[in-house]
Design a protein around this motif. Structure first.
Motif, PDB file in Angstrom:
ATOM      1  N   TYR A   1     -63.516  -9.681  -9.158  1.00 36.80           N
ATOM      2  CA  TYR A   1     -63.234 -10.367  -8.053  1.00 36.80           C
ATOM      3  C   TYR A   1     -62.639 -11.285  -7.897  1.00 36.80           C
ATOM      4  O   TYR A   1     -61.827 -11.933  -6.938  1.00 36.80           O
ATOM      5  CB  TYR A   1     -64.253 -10.125  -7.115  1.00 36.80           C
ATOM      6  N   SER A   2     -63.042 -12.287  -9.188  1.00 33.01           N
ATOM      7  CA  SER A   2     -62.564 -13.841  -8.973  1.00 33.01           C
ATOM      8  C   SER A   2     -61.069 -14.169  -9.188  1.00 33.01           C
ATOM      9  O   SER A   2     -60.497 -14.940  -8.394  1.00 33.01           O
ATOM     10  CB  SER A   2     -63.259 -14.477  -9.999  1.00 33.01           C
ATOM     11  N   ALA A   3     -60.374 -13.253 -10.034  1.00 35.41           N
ATOM     12  CA  ALA A   3     -58.799 -13.506  -9.825  1.00 35.41           C
ATOM     13  C   ALA A   3     -58.152 -13.308  -8.602  1.00 35.41           C
ATOM     14  O   ALA A   3     -57.348 -13.704  -8.349  1.00 35.41           O
ATOM     15  CB  ALA A   3     -58.410 -12.580 -10.982  1.00 35.41           C
ATOM     16  N   LEU A   4     -58.760 -12.043  -7.807  1.00 35.67           N
ATOM     17  CA  LEU A   4     -58.081 -11.900  -6.535  1.00 35.67           C
ATOM     18  C   LEU A   4     -58.369 -13.039  -5.608  1.00 35.67           C
ATOM     19  O   LEU A   4     -57.706 -13.209  -4.794  1.00 35.67           O
ATOM     20  CB  LEU A   4     -58.591 -10.550  -6.127  1.00 35.67           C
ATOM     21  N   MET A   5     -59.602 -13.549  -5.822  1.00 36.40           N
ATOM     22  CA  MET A   5     -60.134 -14.621  -4.890  1.00 36.40           C
ATOM     23  C   MET A   5     -59.276 -15.949  -4.979  1.00 36.40           C
ATOM     24  O   MET A   5     -58.891 -16.678  -4.152  1.00 36.40           O
ATOM     25  CB  MET A   5     -61.484 -14.976  -5.055  1.00 36.40           C
ATOM     26  N   GLU A   6     -58.656 -15.965  -6.544  1.00 35.19           N
ATOM     27  CA  GLU A   6     -57.824 -17.071  -6.527  1.00 35.19           C
ATOM     28  C   GLU A   6     -56.381 -17.296  -5.884  1.00 35.19           C
ATOM     29  O   GLU A   6     -55.843 -18.022  -5.514  1.00 35.19           O
ATOM     30  CB  GLU A   6     -57.547 -17.207  -8.193  1.00 35.19           C
ATOM     31  N   ILE A   7     -56.123 -15.714  -5.560  1.00 36.54           N
ATOM     32  CA  ILE A   7     -54.718 -15.679  -4.557  1.00 36.54           C
ATOM     33  C   ILE A   7     -55.082 -16.006  -3.293  1.00 36.54           C
ATOM     34  O   ILE A   7     -55.692 -15.422  -2.612  1.00 36.54           O
ATOM     35  CB  ILE A   7     -54.196 -14.362  -4.805  1.00 36.54           C
ATOM     36  N   LYS A   8     -54.202 -17.170  -2.669  1.00 33.65           N
ATOM     37  CA  LYS A   8     -54.389 -17.440  -1.465  1.00 33.65           C
ATOM     38  C   LYS A   8     -53.419 -17.094  -0.233  1.00 33.65           C
ATOM     39  O   LYS A   8     -53.493 -17.316   0.789  1.00 33.65           O
ATOM     40  CB  LYS A   8     -54.057 -19.078  -1.578  1.00 33.65           C
ATOM     41  N   ASP A   9     -52.638 -16.021  -0.618  1.00 33.48           N
ATOM     42  CA  ASP A   9     -51.881 -15.357   0.422  1.00 33.48           C
ATOM     43  C   ASP A   9     -52.779 -14.176   0.950  1.00 33.48           C
ATOM     44  O   ASP A   9     -53.858 -14.110   0.764  1.00 33.48           O
ATOM     45  CB  ASP A   9     -50.664 -14.992   0.027  1.00 33.48           C
ATOM     46  N   ASN A  10     -52.026 -13.788   2.077  1.00 30.06           N
ATOM     47  CA  ASN A  10     -52.807 -12.865   2.941  1.00 30.06           C
ATOM     48  C   ASN A  10     -52.593 -11.277   2.717  1.00 30.06           C
ATOM     49  O   ASN A  10     -52.801 -10.424   3.498  1.00 30.06           O
ATOM     50  CB  ASN A  10     -52.406 -12.955   4.419  1.00 30.06           C
ATOM     51  N   TYR A  11     -51.628 -10.974   1.697  1.00 27.61           N
ATOM     52  CA  TYR A  11     -51.277  -9.622   1.386  1.00 27.61           C
ATOM     53  C   TYR A  11     -52.881  -8.718   0.872  1.00 27.61           C
ATOM     54  O   TYR A  11     -53.880  -9.395   0.622  1.00 27.61           O
ATOM     55  CB  TYR A  11     -50.622  -9.524   0.217  1.00 27.61           C
ATOM     56  N   GLU A  12     -52.749  -7.584   0.824  1.00 32.16           N
ATOM     57  CA  GLU A  12     -53.742  -6.854   0.495  1.00 32.16           C
ATOM     58  C   GLU A  12     -54.390  -6.885  -0.967  1.00 32.16           C
ATOM     59  O   GLU A  12     -53.760  -7.249  -1.863  1.00 32.16           O
ATOM     60  CB  GLU A  12     -53.503  -5.322   0.730  1.00 32.16           C
ATOM     61  N   LYS A  13     -55.495  -6.848  -0.886  1.00 35.59           N
ATOM     62  CA  LYS A  13     -56.201  -7.023  -2.226  1.00 35.59           C
ATOM     63  C   LYS A  13     -57.290  -5.961  -2.580  1.00 35.59           C
ATOM     64  O   LYS A  13     -58.285  -5.671  -1.780  1.00 35.59           O
ATOM     65  CB  LYS A  13     -57.113  -8.458  -2.348  1.00 35.59           C
ATOM     66  N   VAL A  14     -57.288  -5.218  -3.732  1.00 33.54           N
ATOM     67  CA  VAL A  14     -57.943  -3.785  -3.974  1.00 33.54           C
ATOM     68  C   VAL A  14     -58.620  -3.890  -5.470  1.00 33.54           C
ATOM     69  O   VAL A  14     -58.090  -4.394  -6.231  1.00 33.54           O
ATOM     70  CB  VAL A  14     -57.336  -2.685  -3.558  1.00 33.54           C
ATOM     71  N   VAL A  15     -59.946  -3.836  -5.450  1.00 32.43           N
ATOM     72  CA  VAL A  15     -60.487  -3.333  -6.441  1.00 32.43           C
ATOM     73  C   VAL A  15     -61.174  -2.051  -6.905  1.00 32.43           C
ATOM     74  O   VAL A  15     -61.555  -1.187  -5.809  1.00 32.43           O
ATOM     75  CB  VAL A  15     -61.991  -4.146  -6.934  1.00 32.43           C
ATOM     76  N   VAL A  16     -60.578  -1.291  -7.707  1.00 38.81           N
ATOM     77  CA  VAL A  16     -60.646   0.107  -8.013  1.00 38.81           C
ATOM     78  C   VAL A  16     -61.565   0.515  -8.984  1.00 38.81           C
ATOM     79  O   VAL A  16     -61.365  -0.044 -10.270  1.00 38.81           O
ATOM     80  CB  VAL A  16     -59.329   0.880  -8.295  1.00 38.81           C
ATOM     81  N   THR A  17     -62.378   1.279  -8.972  1.00 40.36           N
ATOM     82  CA  THR A  17     -63.428   1.534  -9.901  1.00 40.36           C
ATOM     83  C   THR A  17     -63.940   2.855 -10.009  1.00 40.36           C
ATOM     84  O   THR A  17     -63.393   3.803  -8.815  1.00 40.36           O
ATOM     85  CB  THR A  17     -64.774   0.758  -9.929  1.00 40.36           C
ATOM     86  N   LEU A  18     -64.780   3.437 -10.793  1.00 41.57           N
ATOM     87  CA  LEU A  18     -65.426   4.792 -10.839  1.00 41.57           C
ATOM     88  C   LEU A  18     -66.831   4.817 -10.173  1.00 41.57           C
ATOM     89  O   LEU A  18     -67.928   5.602 -10.587  1.00 41.57           O
ATOM     90  CB  LEU A  18     -65.205   5.371 -12.051  1.00 41.57           C
ATOM     91  N   ASP A  19     -67.326   3.621  -9.291  1.00 45.14           N
ATOM     92  CA  ASP A  19     -68.467   3.699  -9.211  1.00 45.14           C
ATOM     93  C   ASP A  19     -69.070   4.791  -8.286  1.00 45.14           C
ATOM     94  O   ASP A  19     -68.187   5.155  -7.416  1.00 45.14           O
ATOM     95  CB  ASP A  19     -68.775   2.289  -8.326  1.00 45.14           C
TER      96      ASP A  19
ATOM     97  N   LEU B   1     -58.198   6.760  -3.923  1.00 41.00           N
ATOM     98  CA  LEU B   1     -56.993   5.753  -3.925  1.00 41.00           C
ATOM     99  C   LEU B   1     -56.002   6.021  -3.165  1.00 41.00           C
ATOM    100  O   LEU B   1     -55.251   5.185  -2.237  1.00 41.00           O
ATOM    101  CB  LEU B   1     -56.852   4.941  -5.418  1.00 41.00           C
ATOM    102  N   HIS B   2     -55.542   7.330  -3.178  1.00 39.96           N
ATOM    103  CA  HIS B   2     -54.305   7.834  -2.376  1.00 39.96           C
ATOM    104  C   HIS B   2     -54.477   7.568  -0.945  1.00 39.96           C
ATOM    105  O   HIS B   2     -53.552   7.584  -0.377  1.00 39.96           O
ATOM    106  CB  HIS B   2     -54.225   9.153  -2.804  1.00 39.96           C
ATOM    107  N   GLU B   3     -55.742   7.404  -0.370  1.00 41.80           N
ATOM    108  CA  GLU B   3     -55.860   7.251   0.957  1.00 41.80           C
ATOM    109  C   GLU B   3     -55.307   6.044   1.493  1.00 41.80           C
ATOM    110  O   GLU B   3     -55.360   5.832   2.736  1.00 41.80           O
ATOM    111  CB  GLU B   3     -57.408   7.450   1.493  1.00 41.80           C
ATOM    112  N   ILE B   4     -55.264   4.992   0.440  1.00 39.02           N
ATOM    113  CA  ILE B   4     -54.873   3.846   1.038  1.00 39.02           C
ATOM    114  C   ILE B   4     -53.652   3.315   0.872  1.00 39.02           C
ATOM    115  O   ILE B   4     -53.053   2.254   1.187  1.00 39.02           O
ATOM    116  CB  ILE B   4     -55.910   2.568   0.845  1.00 39.02           C
ATOM    117  N   LEU B   5     -52.924   3.987  -0.087  1.00 35.61           N
ATOM    118  CA  LEU B   5     -51.579   3.660  -0.570  1.00 35.61           C
ATOM    119  C   LEU B   5     -50.546   4.232   0.181  1.00 35.61           C
ATOM    120  O   LEU B   5     -49.208   3.888   0.187  1.00 35.61           O
ATOM    121  CB  LEU B   5     -51.404   4.382  -2.124  1.00 35.61           C
TER     122      LEU B   5
END
Length: 423
Positions: A383-401, A419-423
């Motif tokens: 999550y930390s790398a995505l948190m470093e991005i300061k714009d307001n575009y969509e941010k997603v973490v994809v896992t097999l949890d 994932l296909h549901e949000i693309l």
């Protein structure tokens, strides 16, 4: 009917004939049909054996269902021996004129030309008839090399075509064909088996292995070695093997040259670079360049390479990248399948990478891929790398949890099989 038309009659829809259509890929035909009704040449490109021919026949069938008369459609496939008499643009035009003379189509004629790159000078034929203002023609073509639209044809058509990348079956198609639920269990099978269409009709084990190997060998030989007059076919295959075994890893040409030098293999930067380019052109591998997120520009040097189909991992017993890297490869392909341009994200002045920056029109999505969010340290890393991005575009973490995590600072967690549901 003349002998030549009799030879190709079974491949066309005349006289109520319906050639084999295969699994209906509605997402693709919908996309193509959104461009039907004009002089734009519709170009379907992609690796051999991913179903382009079936798609072209599905397009023909859909045209007929929409009211087009079967005799107004001419389907040509240079992969079949029935069409061996077609060697160049002149013989192609002779067949076309013969077809018009004998079937006498009235109104718009639809030309569907499959594996068109196997006909010398096809560019001139397509350009001429697509722009012929004295009659109505609409042209659809397929090809197995990305260079088919470079050079002369691009100059001739100068923007008067639209291109569609055809990929192997995606996860939802896989589940439908297998009659399986959309679930983690099914997704893990997909990661292991891949989506080459013919695999769904073959028993497992050695038969599937031999089929995958044969597809790979055919592409390397026919689309690369013969096309580019390759002198070191063994090096070409070894480079492909290296890219498969290092999928999802940041690589540079210099690194690859050094690797082969360490194995006492003589090569150089130019040869390796060219061979990788040929492998890309044949759609065996896709390259994702690095993208500087703050500067909104690509970065030369290193890049990641992804397999066009996950089944290629099964060709190499030493393959050891694991499910996490296969997940990343699958996510990359799903983004391509949904029409995104995909890059590897780089954070300026930060020792952090974002797995993907996906761009489609005005939509931008940043994605991280991880096998499991197994502990707080892993969660922080992803999550930390995505948190470093300061714009307001969509941010997603994809896992097999097994469970979906709540949003964290606007970052969405997506289970890979959804994932296909949000693309």
């Amino acid at each position: 009917m003349s002998e030549r038309l009799k030879r190709i009659e079974n491949y066309n829809f005349w006289n109520g004939n319906v050639p084999e259509l295969g699994f209906q890929r509605i997402a693709y035909t919908d996309k193509v049909f959104s461009y039907v009704g004009n002089r734009l040449v519709k170009v379907l490109i992609g690796q051999r054996r991913v179903g382009k021919s079936y798609l072209l026949r599905q397009i023909a069938h859909r045209l007929i269902q929409s009211g087009v008369l079967p005799q107004n459609i001419l389907y040509i496939n240079k992969e079949f021996t029935a069409f061996d008499f077609l060697s160049d643009s002149r013989s192609l035009e002779e067949l076309f004129l013969l077809y018009k003379s004998e079937l006498k189509p009235v109104g718009k004629v639809y030309l569907l030309l499959d594996e068109i790159q196997n006909i010398d000078g096809w560019e001139h034929f397509v350009n001429s008839y697509s722009q012929d203002f004295t009659s109505e023609y609409e042209i659809f073509v397929t090809g197995s090399n990305s260079e088919m639209l470079s050079g002369e044809l691009a100059s001739l058509l100068s923007g008067r075509y639209v291109e569609f990348l055809v990929l192997p079956f995606g996860f939802t198609e896989y589940a439908e064909l297998k009659k399986q639920t959309i679930s983690k269990e099914t997704y893990l099978k997909y990661l292991n088996e891949g989506g080459l269409p013919e695999l769904f009709y073959l028993p497992g084990g050695d038969i599937q292995f031999n089929y995958i190997s044969a597809v790979k060998d055919t592409i390397l030989l026919r689309d690369i070695v013969q096309r580019y007059n390759i002198k070191d076919a063994k090096l070409l295959e070894d480079i492909f093997t290296y890219l498969v075994n290092n999928t999802s890893q940041l690589l540079s040409i210099s690194n690859i040259v050094s690797y082969f030098a360490s194995k006492n293999r003589k090569t150089n930067y130019e040869t390796v670079s060219s061979y990788i380019g040929y492998i890309e052109n044949a759609f065996l591998i896709h390259k994702a360049e690095r993208y500087q997120i703050q500067g909104k520009e690509t970065i030369s040097g290193t890049a990641k390479y992804y397999m066009n189909d996950l089944s290629y991992q099964n060709l190499y017993p030493g393959f050891s990248s694991g499910a996490g890297y296969m997940l990343e490869n699958a996510v990359y392909l799903e983004l391509l399948r949904n029409g995104y341009k995909v890059y590897v994200g780089n954070l300026k002045n930060k020792d952090k990478e974002v797995d993907f920056v996906a761009l489609r029109g005005n939509r931008v999505i940043y994605l991280q891929c991880a096998y499991l969010l197994s502990d707080e340290k892993t969660i922080e890393r992803e999550y930390s790398a995505l948190m470093e991005i300061k714009d307001n575009y969509e941010k997603v973490v994809v896992t097999l949890d097994d469970y979906s995590f709540p949003q964290r600072e606007g970052i969405i967690h997506a289970q890979a099989w959804k994932l296909h549901e949000i693309l």
